[in-house]
Design an enzyme around this catalytic site. Sequence first.
Site, PDB file in Angstrom:
ATOM      1  CG  ASP A 148      -6.831   3.546  -0.576  1.00  0.00           C
ATOM      2  OD1 ASP A 148      -7.363   4.471   0.065  1.00  0.00           O
ATOM      3  OD2 ASP A 148      -5.622   3.536  -0.870  1.00  0.00           O
TER       4      ASP A 148
ATOM      5  CE1 TYR B  26       0.554  -0.506   1.259  1.00  0.00           C
ATOM      6  CE2 TYR B  26       1.866  -2.018  -0.057  1.00  0.00           C
ATOM      7  CZ  TYR B  26       0.702  -1.300   0.138  1.00  0.00           C
ATOM      8  OH  TYR B  26      -0.308  -1.383  -0.782  1.00  0.00           O
TER       9      TYR B  26
ATOM     10  CB  CYS C 198       0.388   2.086  -9.140  1.00  0.00           C
ATOM     11  SG  CYS C 198       0.515   0.902  -7.803  1.00  0.00           S
TER      12      CYS C 198
ATOM     13  CG  HIS D 208      -3.541  -0.769  -0.828  1.00  0.00           C
ATOM     14  ND1 HIS D 208      -2.459   0.064  -0.733  1.00  0.00           N
ATOM     15  CD2 HIS D 208      -4.621   0.036  -0.893  1.00  0.00           C
ATOM     16  CE1 HIS D 208      -2.854   1.325  -0.731  1.00  0.00           C
ATOM     17  NE2 HIS D 208      -4.165   1.327  -0.828  1.00  0.00           N
TER      18      HIS D 208
END
Length: 648
Positions: free
Chosen positions: A265, A169, A30, A172
């Site tokens: 992470d 994906y 991000c 997360h």
Amino acid sequence: MNNNPYSQLFESVQIGPVVTKNRFYQVPHCCGMGHLRPRAHAAMRAVKAKGGWGVVSTEEAEIHPSSDLAPYAEQRVWDKKDIPALKLMTDAVHEHGALAAIELTHSGHNSTNLFSRIPAMSPNAQAVNFLYPKQARRMTKKDISDFRAWHRRAALNARDAGFDIVYVYAGHGMSVAQQFILPDMNNRTDEYGGSLENRLRLTRELLEETKEAIGDSCGIAFRFAVDELKGKDGMQFEEEGRAVVELLAEHPDLWDVNVSDWSNDSQTSRFQTEEAYQMPYVGFVKSITTKPVVGVGRLTSPDLMLKLVKQGTLDLIGAARPSIADPYLPNKIKEQKTDQIKECIGCNICVSSDNFSVPIRCTQNPTMGEEWRRGWDPENIKPNVTDQKVLVVGSGPSGLECTVQLARRGYQVTLAEAQNNLGGRVLFESSLKGLSNWKRVVDNRTHEILQKNNVEVYKDSRLTAELIGELGINNIFLATGSSWRKDGIGRSRRSPIQGLGGISVYSPEEVVQSLEDINGPLVVYDDEQGYLAGVIADHLSSEKVEIIFVTPASVVSPWTDSTLEQKRVQASLINSGVKIICNQSIKKIENKTAVLECVFSGSITKLPCESIVMVTERISDTALYDSLIQNNFDGKTSYNIKIIGDAP
Ligand code: SF4
């Protein structure tokens, strides 16, 4: 390259139908830009491509309005209208010979859909676990079918936007594919629930359908969190994490593996100092698949990168934060300038930007996020326009960075520091528990300064207006910093706390040097509500000082939520035996007692208090600035003066 000991890092790697020129892979991260700031985004990613990264990825790219992450500024590939904005990035990245990757995302019950107003959906009907108290509805078979179609359409649009690698994906805790895989988020009884094979069905379908749609021209990457670091309560790499890799081993063209959630992470160095900390979790993947594997772990050491490739742990060196701190990291290794690498310090200021929905910034790389609007590039700065000399006063992070950049421009720079060491506040803070990596801010810059023959450094040199007059330098940058006030003025009160004269009051710097003198339990009073009070409490507690942490905030160090640390911060204090008192401001001190006032009800409680460390507000050191400005105003001098850093 033949003489470069790291030449193996510059080998090409096949990813499905595309080839990356080297093993440096900027994984999706991000940046607070996304669909709101596409030109800024393209320029930022382009600098990384220019810096040598073989693959440069986007952040999460929402594939449909039912996965709307507003107010977060992520990418969008809702429909064809998004292609021109995305193409800005792919064109910019391709211009520098890198591949462009996009992380297609549907966030399931991790999206609040505040912009689109569409009800969130997920494998089960369950609470939206992000930002806003909402309920996600259970996906019907039609929803699942629609979702697969949206994902396929987004993949086609991504290909048409010029992307070379397209992600499925499942990481997360932010992806509906992962939510289907995890049993605590999927209690379905149809063919998409129950056994692992069933819970994996949707991911398998996404991989196969994406491959079928665009696999002839794009590599299909699978980002998968092999472990949630929850022990038996979550995905574990020895159990289902491994089983998922075994079941899908040859499905993707690339395995991008990590741990979940985001706070795991992207752990900060305060709680995870080790480079490559994710390797014990993801290291097994290469033994199961023939497809290339990329992994992360705040990797900045070329030796360690090479070792991971040589020993067969990774094919590609993944990086988010190291690529932010130094977009030119690959080129510096290629050119054997490894001493010039700006190593990530693991502070997560970059993450905080995204959490505040503003363009990314970085402690180590001040150009990050300003590549488009200001045209900044960390390795290219315009040369000097005059041959005048420049004086920099103060060698905290701002003074050091200012000196580096002026020297790079070719100015003759004099750096004056009042103390006998360079580094200012970073030097102190990096001596505290958990913050040793922060010293990289000082080390990196002093290393460069010492190699410059156009910089003169004077330590133990506290300058006055008169001394500056004797130097005869007209251009002055004042980085004189600030100091912590000790009168209690802070965010929750604008007048001094009465009665402090009856107890021992310390600043953060003083208390660390006064451990022997502390009487009774030490109250750490945090009315700044940033990171430092929590660090001080943790540090002193490790030095066997009994601590009572008092704050008007509802949790310890609330700002650290933006750096993904708050839970760890508070847990660390709890585990160290620190007594925590939240929602209380100190009203006054009387008879060695702190009178506490509840910030909600105004009710009063009392706490024995003989010693206190104040972390409430800083006072800028502007004395030198004020006198120089006054001299200019009086017509005695005509300096060019700028005050920088936390001095203003
Ligand atoms: Fe690393 Fe901090 Fe820069 Fe983020 S802001 S890349 S954690 S140095």
